[in-house]
Design a protein around this motif. Structure first.
Motif, PDB file in Angstrom:
ATOM      1  N   ASP A   1      43.986  43.230  34.724  1.00 32.10           N
ATOM      2  CA  ASP A   1      42.517  42.749  34.759  1.00 32.10           C
ATOM      3  C   ASP A   1      42.512  41.702  35.592  1.00 32.10           C
ATOM      4  O   ASP A   1      43.304  40.236  34.911  1.00 32.10           O
ATOM      5  CB  ASP A   1      42.073  42.121  32.854  1.00 32.10           C
ATOM      6  CG  ASP A   1      40.392  42.178  33.594  1.00 32.10           C
ATOM      7  OD1 ASP A   1      39.806  42.385  34.112  1.00 32.10           O
ATOM      8  OD2 ASP A   1      40.132  41.706  32.078  1.00 32.10           O
ATOM      9  N   THR A   2      42.522  41.539  36.734  1.00 29.15           N
ATOM     10  CA  THR A   2      42.543  40.203  37.426  1.00 29.15           C
ATOM     11  C   THR A   2      41.850  39.431  37.505  1.00 29.15           C
ATOM     12  O   THR A   2      42.482  37.926  37.097  1.00 29.15           O
ATOM     13  CB  THR A   2      42.732  40.825  39.217  1.00 29.15           C
ATOM     14  OG1 THR A   2      43.686  42.208  39.274  1.00 29.15           O
ATOM     15  CG2 THR A   2      42.722  40.035  40.069  1.00 29.15           C
ATOM     16  N   ASP A   3      40.602  39.662  36.977  1.00 26.01           N
ATOM     17  CA  ASP A   3      39.781  38.758  36.327  1.00 26.01           C
ATOM     18  C   ASP A   3      39.564  38.209  34.873  1.00 26.01           C
ATOM     19  O   ASP A   3      38.452  37.362  34.365  1.00 26.01           O
ATOM     20  CB  ASP A   3      37.722  39.055  36.870  1.00 26.01           C
ATOM     21  CG  ASP A   3      37.865  40.169  36.594  1.00 26.01           C
ATOM     22  OD1 ASP A   3      38.226  41.326  35.389  1.00 26.01           O
ATOM     23  OD2 ASP A   3      36.428  41.089  37.322  1.00 26.01           O
ATOM     24  N   LEU A   4      40.431  38.645  33.952  1.00 25.83           N
ATOM     25  CA  LEU A   4      40.526  38.737  32.983  1.00 25.83           C
ATOM     26  C   LEU A   4      39.188  39.217  32.094  1.00 25.83           C
ATOM     27  O   LEU A   4      39.113  37.540  31.369  1.00 25.83           O
ATOM     28  CB  LEU A   4      40.987  36.903  32.131  1.00 25.83           C
ATOM     29  CG  LEU A   4      42.300  36.835  33.298  1.00 25.83           C
ATOM     30  CD1 LEU A   4      43.043  35.423  33.097  1.00 25.83           C
ATOM     31  CD2 LEU A   4      42.979  37.654  32.694  1.00 25.83           C
ATOM     32  N   GLY A   5      38.772  39.721  32.806  1.00 24.48           N
ATOM     33  CA  GLY A   5      37.218  39.898  31.840  1.00 24.48           C
ATOM     34  C   GLY A   5      37.604  41.222  30.505  1.00 24.48           C
ATOM     35  O   GLY A   5      38.857  40.572  29.652  1.00 24.48           O
ATOM     36  N   THR A   6      36.656  42.078  30.419  1.00 20.24           N
ATOM     37  CA  THR A   6      37.186  43.050  29.200  1.00 20.24           C
ATOM     38  C   THR A   6      37.520  44.245  30.226  1.00 20.24           C
ATOM     39  O   THR A   6      37.118  45.415  29.302  1.00 20.24           O
ATOM     40  CB  THR A   6      35.488  43.187  28.763  1.00 20.24           C
ATOM     41  OG1 THR A   6      34.293  43.419  29.438  1.00 20.24           O
ATOM     42  CG2 THR A   6      35.076  41.823  27.431  1.00 20.24           C
TER      43      THR A   6
END
Length: 475
Positions: A326-331
């Motif tokens: 999860d590159t953008d460190l979202g969910t």
């Protein structure tokens, strides 16, 4: 002795030491030796020697049989007996010896320039006494001894590479004959043994086409066909033996990077477990060297972070990190975001949009699943409260909404009783809402008893469903 050493030294100077002697992998080899003897007997040792020629037949890379024979002199000085007449001549005993032996040679080494060995064997020796001290009254000297005897040769040595088929042989050992007559004199149990230091030349008589001097698994002729160096086990210096490249990995032994991915064939095989014939082992769109040196991904796994996108697509198409699911460190993982059309580099779109609830229409009846009652009871269970909480939230968020709460029973008992019971159940639910802050003017109640069943009253399951609460919007 000096003349022999001079000839041997001269030969060595004229022979280059850059080519390859046939220590092993030969058909037959032979040689000549000069053996300087040190007699061990009752008498003082004097100058003794043998000259020997031999043939060796290879049994394996470790073992060889050597057959040899020679001629020499066993010479001692009688310093044991006394003589009545003193002369200036020394009291020598000289015997000619003709040894013939068979030896087993063991060569445990695997060096290119040296071939150490040790040997042991058995042989026969002809001996003939040729000279005895003069003016001697020693009884043993009345007759010159001669005959045959068995003997055991033991020793160690080494061959030193001089040229393609010529080796210098240096050895030392002992020879133990089973006689005490080599010096024509017997004293007790003493046997006339000798130690020896040998120097010689060995000539390999094989066709070196089938030899493998650099121990790389390829014969000399095969290396000449391929263009590899028969004297260097790893011609291209890539960390793999030429034989491994040709026979096992099918790589080019003249090119240290067969597939052109800038990783040496040896590193691909031994360090990274990649295919030295395929610059992109896992077919993910990135060359093996890019994965190893630039992106630090696994060159044998097309999806290093297991997010459903190949490492190549992450790097070249989506600009995501192939090592982070999860590159953008979202969910939401990168693969899911790409699949649903959201931006895997923007965490704000990771959460799914809130569902749009359609408003309840006037006159619409909704059964609150889970608002059921025990037989002949109007008490609200703790589970029912959880259901009512969701209904309460909807009424709180819609202050203009007005509802009718209707209670229902199963068919057991009298109708009059059930009508009152259903009314009490509706009132119990209304009281719960009012206690939570909902205005009582927004809620009306009615009891329908057993008149509006939603399932059969012939089964316990059906009767349980019929004991319920319905909501109907009235405004």
């Amino acid at each position: 002795m000096k003349k022999f050493l001079s000839i041997l030294f001269t030969l060595t100077l004229f022979i280059t030491s850059q080519s390859d002697a046939q220590f092993k992998d030969y058909v037959v080899k032979g040689g000549i030796q000069y053996n300087q003897l040190m007699p061990f007997s009752e008498y003082k040792a004097a100058y003794s020697y043998t000259a020997r020629a031999y043939l060796a037949f290879e049994l394996s890379r470790l073992l060889a049989i050597e057959i040899g024979g020679g001629f020499g002199q066993y010479k001692t000085e009688d310093d044991f007996n006394t003589y009545s007449t003193v002369t200036s001549d020394k009291n020598y005993v000289k015997s000619d010896i003709i040894p013939i032996d068979a030896r087993l040679r063991v060569s445990p080494g695997n060096s290119k320039n040296w071939n150490p060995y040790f040997y042991g064997g058995i042989g026969l020796m002809k001996y003939v006494t040729k000279e005895l001290p003069v003016n001697s009254n020693v009884p043993d000297y009345f007759e010159k001894a001669s005959g045959w005897t068995a003997f055991i040769p033991l020793g160690i040595g080494t061959e030193v590479r001089m040229s393609n088929n010529i080796m210098l042989d240096i050895s030392g050992g002992v020879s133990y004959p089973f006689t005490d007559l080599l010096n024509n004199f017997v004293l007790g149990e003493w046997e006339d043994a000798s130690a020896n230091l040998s120097l010689g030349l060995t000539f390999a008589g094989s066709d070196d086409c089938d030899t493998d001097l650099d121990k790389d698994g390829l014969t000399k002729c095969r290396e000449e066909q391929l263009g590899t160096n028969p004297n260097i086990a790893d011609t291209d210096g890539d960390g793999l033996l030429d034989g491994e490249e040709v026979n096992t990995y099918m790589t080019n032994p003249l090119n240290r990077d067969t597939d052109g991915d800038t990783l040496s064939d040896g590193d691909e095989v031994k360090r990274h477990n990649t295919n030295p014939l395929n610059k992109d082992t896992d077919n993910d769109g990135l060359m093996d060297n890019e994965e190893v040196n630039t992106y630090l991904t696994i060159p044998t796994d097309s999806d290093t972070d297991d997010d459903g996108l190949t490492d190549g697509d992450e790097v070249k198409v989506h600009r995501t990190d192939p090592k982070v699911a999860d590159t953008d460190l979202g969910t939401i993982g990168d693969g899911v975001e790409v699949g649903r059309g959201t931006n895997p580099l923007d965490p704000s779109d990771d959460l799914p949009p809130a569902p749009v609830e359609e408003p309840i229409k006037v006159g619409q009846v909704i059964t609150l699943e889970g608002i059921n009652f025990e037989t002949n009871s109007s008490d609200i269970s703790s589970y029912a409260e959880d259901v009512l909480e969701r209904a309460y939230g909807y009424m709180r968020d819609n202050p203009d909404l007005e509802v009718e709460i209707s209670g229902h029973t199963d068919s057991r008992g009298s109708r009059n009783h059930n009508m009152g019971l259903s009314e009490r159940r509706a009132e119990s639910v209304k009281a719960w809402f009012v206690a939570k802050g909902i205005s009582p003017s927004r809620i009306t109640t009615v009891g329908y008893g057993p008149d509006q069943p939603v399932d059969s009253n012939d089964t316990e399951e059906g009767r349980f469903k019929n004991r319920r609460i319905d909501f109907k919007r009235t405004k």
